[in-house]
Design a protein around this motif. Structure first.
Motif, PDB file in Angstrom:
ATOM      1  N   ARG A  28       0.846  -1.081  -0.035  1.00  4.43           N
ATOM      2  CA  ARG A  28       0.030  -0.036  -0.151  1.00  4.43           C
ATOM      3  C   ARG A  28       0.949   1.383   0.131  1.00  4.43           C
ATOM      4  O   ARG A  28       0.408   2.311  -0.355  1.00  4.43           O
ATOM      5  CB  ARG A  28      -1.030  -0.060   1.156  1.00  4.43           C
ATOM      6  N   TYR A  29       2.131   1.212   0.570  1.00  3.61           N
ATOM      7  CA  TYR A  29       3.107   2.254   0.351  1.00  3.61           C
ATOM      8  C   TYR A  29       3.449   2.699  -1.135  1.00  3.61           C
ATOM      9  O   TYR A  29       3.163   3.855  -1.532  1.00  3.61           O
ATOM     10  CB  TYR A  29       4.377   2.106   0.998  1.00  3.61           C
ATOM     11  N   GLU A  64       0.978   2.110  -3.354  1.00  2.00           N
ATOM     12  CA  GLU A  64      -0.346   2.856  -3.689  1.00  2.00           C
ATOM     13  C   GLU A  64      -0.095   4.081  -3.522  1.00  2.00           C
ATOM     14  O   GLU A  64      -0.573   4.741  -4.280  1.00  2.00           O
ATOM     15  CB  GLU A  64      -1.559   1.874  -3.242  1.00  2.00           C
ATOM     16  N   ALA A  65       0.201   4.303  -2.183  1.00  2.00           N
ATOM     17  CA  ALA A  65       0.314   5.980  -1.827  1.00  2.00           C
ATOM     18  C   ALA A  65       0.973   6.697  -2.809  1.00  2.00           C
ATOM     19  O   ALA A  65       0.890   7.830  -3.206  1.00  2.00           O
ATOM     20  CB  ALA A  65       0.694   5.873  -0.453  1.00  2.00           C
ATOM     21  N   ALA A  66       2.345   6.146  -3.104  1.00  2.00           N
ATOM     22  CA  ALA A  66       3.312   6.732  -4.120  1.00  2.00           C
ATOM     23  C   ALA A  66       2.531   7.064  -5.144  1.00  2.00           C
ATOM     24  O   ALA A  66       2.618   8.198  -6.086  1.00  2.00           O
ATOM     25  CB  ALA A  66       4.577   5.923  -4.057  1.00  2.00           C
ATOM     26  N   ALA A  67       1.850   5.994  -6.003  1.00  2.00           N
ATOM     27  CA  ALA A  67       1.215   6.484  -7.147  1.00  2.00           C
ATOM     28  C   ALA A  67       0.079   7.358  -7.075  1.00  2.00           C
ATOM     29  O   ALA A  67      -0.116   8.185  -7.955  1.00  2.00           O
ATOM     30  CB  ALA A  67       0.306   4.852  -7.236  1.00  2.00           C
ATOM     31  N   THR A  68      -0.909   7.309  -6.087  1.00  2.00           N
ATOM     32  CA  THR A  68      -1.737   8.485  -5.883  1.00  2.00           C
ATOM     33  C   THR A  68      -1.034   9.983  -5.680  1.00  2.00           C
ATOM     34  O   THR A  68      -1.644  11.054  -5.926  1.00  2.00           O
ATOM     35  CB  THR A  68      -2.431   8.444  -4.504  1.00  2.00           C
ATOM     36  N   LEU A  69       0.276   9.949  -5.508  1.00  2.00           N
ATOM     37  CA  LEU A  69       1.232  11.210  -5.414  1.00  2.00           C
ATOM     38  C   LEU A  69       1.699  11.455  -6.658  1.00  2.00           C
ATOM     39  O   LEU A  69       2.386  12.599  -6.808  1.00  2.00           O
ATOM     40  CB  LEU A  69       2.013  11.238  -4.232  1.00  2.00           C
ATOM     41  N   GLY A  70       1.355  10.840  -7.573  1.00  2.00           N
ATOM     42  CA  GLY A  70       1.967  10.782  -9.058  1.00  2.00           C
ATOM     43  C   GLY A  70       3.366  10.142  -9.419  1.00  2.00           C
ATOM     44  O   GLY A  70       3.940  10.551 -10.378  1.00  2.00           O
ATOM     45  N   ALA A  71       3.576   9.132  -8.533  1.00  2.00           N
ATOM     46  CA  ALA A  71       4.879   8.483  -9.071  1.00  2.00           C
ATOM     47  C   ALA A  71       4.510   7.470 -10.109  1.00  2.00           C
ATOM     48  O   ALA A  71       3.678   6.435  -9.544  1.00  2.00           O
ATOM     49  CB  ALA A  71       5.720   8.025  -7.809  1.00  2.00           C
ATOM     50  N   GLY A  72       5.344   7.246 -11.049  1.00  2.00           N
ATOM     51  CA  GLY A  72       5.229   5.947 -12.017  1.00  2.00           C
ATOM     52  C   GLY A  72       5.651   4.930 -11.311  1.00  2.00           C
ATOM     53  O   GLY A  72       6.108   4.768 -10.238  1.00  2.00           O
ATOM     54  N   THR A 129       9.718   5.111 -10.736  1.00  2.00           N
ATOM     55  CA  THR A 129      10.020   6.076  -9.493  1.00  2.00           C
ATOM     56  C   THR A 129       9.444   5.679  -8.147  1.00  2.00           C
ATOM     57  O   THR A 129      10.334   5.587  -7.292  1.00  2.00           O
ATOM     58  CB  THR A 129       9.118   7.556  -9.724  1.00  2.00           C
ATOM     59  N   VAL A 147      10.304   4.458  -3.181  1.00  2.00           N
ATOM     60  CA  VAL A 147       9.860   4.078  -2.266  1.00  2.00           C
ATOM     61  C   VAL A 147       9.973   2.430  -1.976  1.00  2.00           C
ATOM     62  O   VAL A 147      10.545   2.143  -0.883  1.00  2.00           O
ATOM     63  CB  VAL A 147       8.106   4.059  -2.361  1.00  2.00           C
TER      64      VAL A 147
END
Lengths: 352, 266
Positions: free
Chosen positions: B165-166, B168-176, B179, B184
């Motif tokens: 889920r970390y 997923e959190a990175a994805a919602t912040l714009g990380a592909g 990245t 992460v």
């Protein structure tokens, strides 16, 4: 009315679970998605964030289709203008509070210096300027919640999603954090969806409530309407009302062999609701005044605030609140027969 | 032995006895090395040029093999832990084959592929003029072949233990995905990567069978410490003991140092 900022018809499947929920949220509006565990709240939130694909329906944000399986439109989460505050925050443990908040702006094209400046600005706004260099494990629960909020807001999302934002906090911290969260949500220009199972969070933080059960919307409206006229047992329990469904003919509503007289006038299928405090208990049949009276049996007694909540079985099952003094006088214990009485003026009837 | 008083737990004899025997079995050979070591002639033997050459070659090739394993093994572990693809179980089984394969067989297999007339080797030879067998690069290749499963298994375990889920959190912040992986995922599993690299390095340092089969035994070029020990044993037992002691001391010292820094926090 102008088109809502968020217009979504979320249809998604997760194993045997099926979600089918319509959501519309205007700019600047906060909507609470309220429901029991397993109702599909989190699946709806994940679908909005792009972490769970829709199987049908659509998701349109600011006039742009982000997800529309019918036309094979799909936007991955990293390209959606959506910010998420996760239930247990999910702050990156290896990054400082500042770098956690700067993570979003950095990924969305800001250089390191700009991203850090923006992060400092947001930390200042949530009152954590002094904790910028702290790692998540050095932050208290309330502080971590505020960093998570700052991190989600720092990407300036069109849609802000909050998943049980206060559930992980203790009662005292929750009170302060709730008030502060209300301030920040009020200042957010985009749409906000708050997922919660706590009615208090929903009532304090949201402009409108959407209640889901078993993957479907069962009721929606502003707080006053939902609390006054619950339409399911779950909502009734949530707002602390006795709720029964029956058939109305003018002032009389027939519920399970009992006819209740109400102040409201309804015809056809109807709900009748009354608070437990409106139910009076008597040892013998009370006389006089046009009351709703029926014989019942005590099935349980629990503490409820300063009073006792008495569960009654009878032609209809209801809860009654009595003072400890009254309970002592009546000698209430499970199995005891009593008479229950409710004044017509304290009941509310509305079409089902 | 004096120790602060503490609550003594009753240990069943049926467990204590084999446990003690097991410990003895592991420690006794090491003690034997120390007892039979030619302490008086030790400084002179250490100064012999061949000893340091073999030691340096061992450390260099083990480190190079570990770097190769990290560069290829971490992405492989990520693929196994995070991406659903058909035949994933088969791939996972294949990755562990070098663990159960006798190293000599591994060396033979490497020869068949990278040898001068091997499947890839002949092409490498004619196209680039590169020949891997019986070179230092061949030593690195043999060690990496045998040691890679240790790294992949350790890193895959760390990835499975890390909360996705970390990401997923990175994805919602714009990380592909890339990245997210570098910013992460990798920092989150860093202790696991370090532990895997240490295991991998230790295995590479002790590698014998695949190395001697694929890379031969040329002093200064492919003769690592284990090979030198084996060779010395044929002619001069004392020298073999000295070489073994050096290998033991160096590997224990390095592992202990790394353990305190990284592995302890895993």
């Amino acid at each position: 009315m102008t088109a809502p900022l968020l217009d979504a018809h979320l249809v998604a499947d997760r194993g045997a679970f099926h979600l089918d929920v319509r959501l519309r949220i205007a700019a600047g509006e906060t909507v609470a998605l309220l429901g029991p565990n397993g109702a599909g709240k989190t699946t709806a939130l994940r679908a909005l964030a792009g972490l769970h694909p829709l199987s049908a329906g659509h998701l349109t944000l600011g006039g742009v289709d982000l997800d529309r399986p019918g036309r094979r439109v799909w936007t991955p989460p990293e390209r959606r203008p959506v910010g998420v505050v996760f239930q247990d925050y999910l702050l990156f443990p290896h990054l400082s509070a500042r770098d956690n908040v700067a993570f979003g702006p950095r990924r969305r094209g800001a250089d390191r210096r700009t991203a850090r400046a923006r992060a400092d600005g947001w930390l200042d706004r949530v009152g954590l300027a002094g904790q910028a260099r702290h790692k998540p494990r050095q932050l208290s629960g309330g502080q971590a919640q505020r960093v998570a909020l700052a991190r989600a807001l720092a990407v300036e999302p069109t849609l802000l999603l909050l998943d049980e934002p206060l559930a992980a906090l203790d009662a005292r911290t929750r009170l302060d954090t709730r008030a502060e969260l209300q301030r920040h949500l009020g200042a957010h220009p985009g749409a906000t969806l708050l997922v919660t199972h706590d009615p208090l969070d929903a009532l304090v933080l949201a402009d409108r409530l959407v209640i889901v059960e078993h993957g479907r919307v069962v009721q929606e409206g502003d707080a006053a309407t939902v609390t006054a006229r619950p339409r399911t047992d779950y909502v009734a329990r949530l707002v602390g009302l006795n709720l029964h469904r029956g058939h109305a003919d003018g002032h009389a509503v027939t519920v399970g062999g009992l006819t209740l007289t109400t102040a409201d006038t309804v015809h056809g299928d109807a709900f009748v609701a009354f608070p437990p405090a409106a139910v009076a208990l008597h040892r013998g049949r009370p006389d006089g005044s046009p009351r709703n009276v029926w014989p019942a049996t005590v099935t349980g007694v629990q503490r409820h605030g300063d009073n006792l909540r008495v569960q009654l079985a009878g032609p209809v099952d209801v809860a009654a609140d009595v003072t400890p003094a009254a309970a002592a006088q009546l000698g209430l214990r499970p199995g005891q027969p009593v008479w229950a009485a409710v004044k017509a003026a304290e009941t509310r009837a509305y079409p089902a | 032995m004096t120790r602060p008083a503490r609550r003594r737990q009753r240990v069943p004899l049926a467990l204590l006895l084999p446990a003690g025997l097991g410990l003895l079995f592991l420690v006794l050979p090491l003690a034997g090395l120390l007892v039979r070591a030619p302490w008086t002639t030790l400084p002179r033997r250490l100064a012999q040029p061949g000893v340091l050459t073999a030691l340096r070659l061992s450390l260099e090739t083990a480190t190079a093999a570990t770097l190769l394993c990290v560069a290829l093994g971490v992405p492989l572990a990520w693929l196994l832990a995070r991406v659903e693809f058909p035949g994933r179980r088969l791939v996972r089984a294949l990755v562990t084959v070098p663990l159960v394969l006798p190293p000599v067989v591994g060396g033979v297999a490497l020869l068949l592929v990278f040898g001068r007339r091997g499947l890839l080797g002949s092409w490498l030879d004619t196209t680039f003029g590169v020949s891997l067998p019986f070179t230092t690069a061949g030593v690195v290749l043999a060690e990496a072949f045998v040691a890679m499963p240790f790294l992949v298994i350790a890193v895959e375990g760390a990835l499975r233990g890390a909360d996705p889920r970390y990401e997923e959190a990175a994805a919602t912040l714009g990380a592909g995905r890339w990245t997210t992986f570098t910013r992460v995922t990798l920092p989150l599993v860093a202790p696991g990567v370090a532990a895997g690299a240490v295991l991998c390095w230790a295995r590479a340092l002790g590698e014998f069978g695949a190395t001697i089969t694929f890379a031969g035994n040329y002093p200064g070029r492919t003769q690592t410490m284990p090979l030198a020990v084996y060779l010395a044993l044929e002619t001069d037992v004392q020298a073999a003991i000295v070489l073994s002691l050096i290998l033991l001391t160096v590997s224990v010292a390095i592992l202990a140092g790394l353990r305190d820094r990284w592995v302890g926090t895993a």
